[in-house]
Scaffold this motif. Structure first.
Motif, PDB file in Angstrom:
ATOM      1  N   LYS A 123      -6.056  -6.219   4.290  1.00  0.00           N
ATOM      2  CA  LYS A 123      -4.934  -7.088   4.647  1.00  0.00           C
ATOM      3  C   LYS A 123      -3.701  -6.235   4.925  1.00  0.00           C
ATOM      4  O   LYS A 123      -3.652  -5.058   4.561  1.00  0.00           O
ATOM      5  N   ALA A 124      -2.725  -6.849   5.562  1.00  0.00           N
ATOM      6  CA  ALA A 124      -1.497  -6.136   5.933  1.00  0.00           C
ATOM      7  C   ALA A 124      -0.636  -5.883   4.703  1.00  0.00           C
ATOM      8  O   ALA A 124      -0.561  -6.726   3.798  1.00  0.00           O
ATOM      9  N   VAL A 125      -0.006  -4.710   4.675  1.00  0.00           N
ATOM     10  CA  VAL A 125       0.930  -4.374   3.604  1.00  0.00           C
ATOM     11  C   VAL A 125       2.211  -3.850   4.226  1.00  0.00           C
ATOM     12  O   VAL A 125       2.218  -3.333   5.338  1.00  0.00           O
ATOM     13  N   ALA A 126       3.294  -3.971   3.502  1.00  0.00           N
ATOM     14  CA  ALA A 126       4.602  -3.515   3.979  1.00  0.00           C
ATOM     15  C   ALA A 126       4.705  -1.997   3.869  1.00  0.00           C
ATOM     16  O   ALA A 126       4.043  -1.384   3.026  1.00  0.00           O
ATOM     17  N   PRO A 127       5.526  -1.384   4.694  1.00  0.00           N
ATOM     18  CA  PRO A 127       5.721   0.072   4.569  1.00  0.00           C
ATOM     19  C   PRO A 127       6.228   0.488   3.194  1.00  0.00           C
ATOM     20  O   PRO A 127       5.925   1.572   2.710  1.00  0.00           O
ATOM     21  N   SER A 128       6.986  -0.389   2.524  1.00  0.00           N
ATOM     22  CA  SER A 128       7.500  -0.060   1.192  1.00  0.00           C
ATOM     23  C   SER A 128       6.350   0.164   0.206  1.00  0.00           C
ATOM     24  O   SER A 128       6.478   0.952  -0.727  1.00  0.00           O
ATOM     25  N   THR A 129       5.227  -0.517   0.415  1.00  0.00           N
ATOM     26  CA  THR A 129       4.053  -0.317  -0.425  1.00  0.00           C
ATOM     27  C   THR A 129       3.572   1.123  -0.314  1.00  0.00           C
ATOM     28  O   THR A 129       3.221   1.749  -1.313  1.00  0.00           O
ATOM     29  N   ILE A 130       3.582   1.647   0.894  1.00  0.00           N
ATOM     30  CA  ILE A 130       3.119   3.018   1.126  1.00  0.00           C
ATOM     31  C   ILE A 130       4.113   4.015   0.535  1.00  0.00           C
ATOM     32  O   ILE A 130       3.714   5.022  -0.055  1.00  0.00           O
ATOM     33  N   TYR A 131       5.405   3.752   0.673  1.00  0.00           N
ATOM     34  CA  TYR A 131       6.408   4.650   0.093  1.00  0.00           C
ATOM     35  C   TYR A 131       6.284   4.688  -1.432  1.00  0.00           C
ATOM     36  O   TYR A 131       6.415   5.744  -2.051  1.00  0.00           O
ATOM     37  N   ARG A 132       6.022   3.542  -2.065  1.00  0.00           N
ATOM     38  CA  ARG A 132       5.820   3.509  -3.509  1.00  0.00           C
ATOM     39  C   ARG A 132       4.538   4.243  -3.900  1.00  0.00           C
ATOM     40  O   ARG A 132       4.496   4.950  -4.904  1.00  0.00           O
ATOM     41  N   LEU A 133       3.505   4.098  -3.078  1.00  0.00           N
ATOM     42  CA  LEU A 133       2.246   4.819  -3.310  1.00  0.00           C
ATOM     43  C   LEU A 133       2.486   6.330  -3.286  1.00  0.00           C
ATOM     44  O   LEU A 133       2.027   7.062  -4.161  1.00  0.00           O
ATOM     45  N   LEU A 134       3.213   6.790  -2.262  1.00  0.00           N
ATOM     46  CA  LEU A 134       3.512   8.224  -2.154  1.00  0.00           C
ATOM     47  C   LEU A 134       4.337   8.690  -3.356  1.00  0.00           C
ATOM     48  O   LEU A 134       4.113   9.788  -3.882  1.00  0.00           O
ATOM     49  N   ASP A 135       5.267   7.873  -3.800  1.00  0.00           N
ATOM     50  CA  ASP A 135       6.086   8.219  -4.962  1.00  0.00           C
ATOM     51  C   ASP A 135       5.225   8.320  -6.216  1.00  0.00           C
ATOM     52  O   ASP A 135       5.396   9.239  -7.022  1.00  0.00           O
TER      53      ASP A 135
END
Length: 174
Positions: A123-135
């Motif tokens: 499913k679609a996720v927001a870019p903020s999800t990816i930034y939190r993942l990287l963090d």
């Protein structure tokens, strides 16, 4: 309630030892609740008054002790990622090819990571999800330096002190 908690010496010794090793106040009180019943045979109302609980809570603890045993005292901590899409290990697997590319001198592109993440999750996720993942995995956004490494600081300071042409102090001769 008489049959819920055994009053044998082995159980009391185990509870007393566990009381010494309690990690939190709530765990300590739960052990006390069962231990008081096992050693003194106090009623739920008396235990509730000692611990500052309701009688119903004491009944629940005693009932759970009879069903679960020592597992009752292993409390889960509060907080955490209750609505996570993937576990930390699965996130690390998704990031692995991107990390390898970054270590070889390439750049991470959030859009590419987001695409891979969405394919895995479905499913679609927001870019903020990816930034939190990287963090979460120890990555940060690297910014360029505020100045060029070969810049001449003295020349820049001298230039700042020179008035521009066409101003009263910086008139052209003649």
């Amino acid at each position: 309630m008489k049959g819920l908690i055994s009053c044998d010496k082995a159980t009391i010794a185990r509870l007393a030892e566990r009381l010494k090793q309690a990690n939190s106040h709530s765990q300590y009180q739960r052990i006390q609740c069962v231990l008081i019943r096992a050693t003194l045979g106090s009623s739920a109302a008396q235990i509730a008054q000692l611990l500052g609980w309701s009688t119903a809570t004491v009944h629940v603890i005693h009932s759970r002790w009879a069903k679960e045993g020592d597992a009752l005292f292993d409390l889960r901590g509060r907080g955490g990622r209750h609505h996570q899409h993937l576990s930390a290990e699965q996130e690390a697997q998704i990031l692995a090819p991107f990390i390898a590319r970054a270590e070889a001198g390439g750049m991470l592109k959030v859009a590419e990571i987001q695409q891979a993440y969405q394919e895995k999750v479905g499913k679609a996720v927001a870019p903020s999800t990816i930034y939190r993942l990287l963090d979460r995995h120890g990555w940060r956004k690297v910014m360029p330096r505020p100045r060029h490494p070969k810049a001449d600081v003295a020349a820049q300071a001298a230039f700042k002190k020179t008035p521009p042409r066409g101003t009263p102090r910086g008139r052209a001769p003649g």
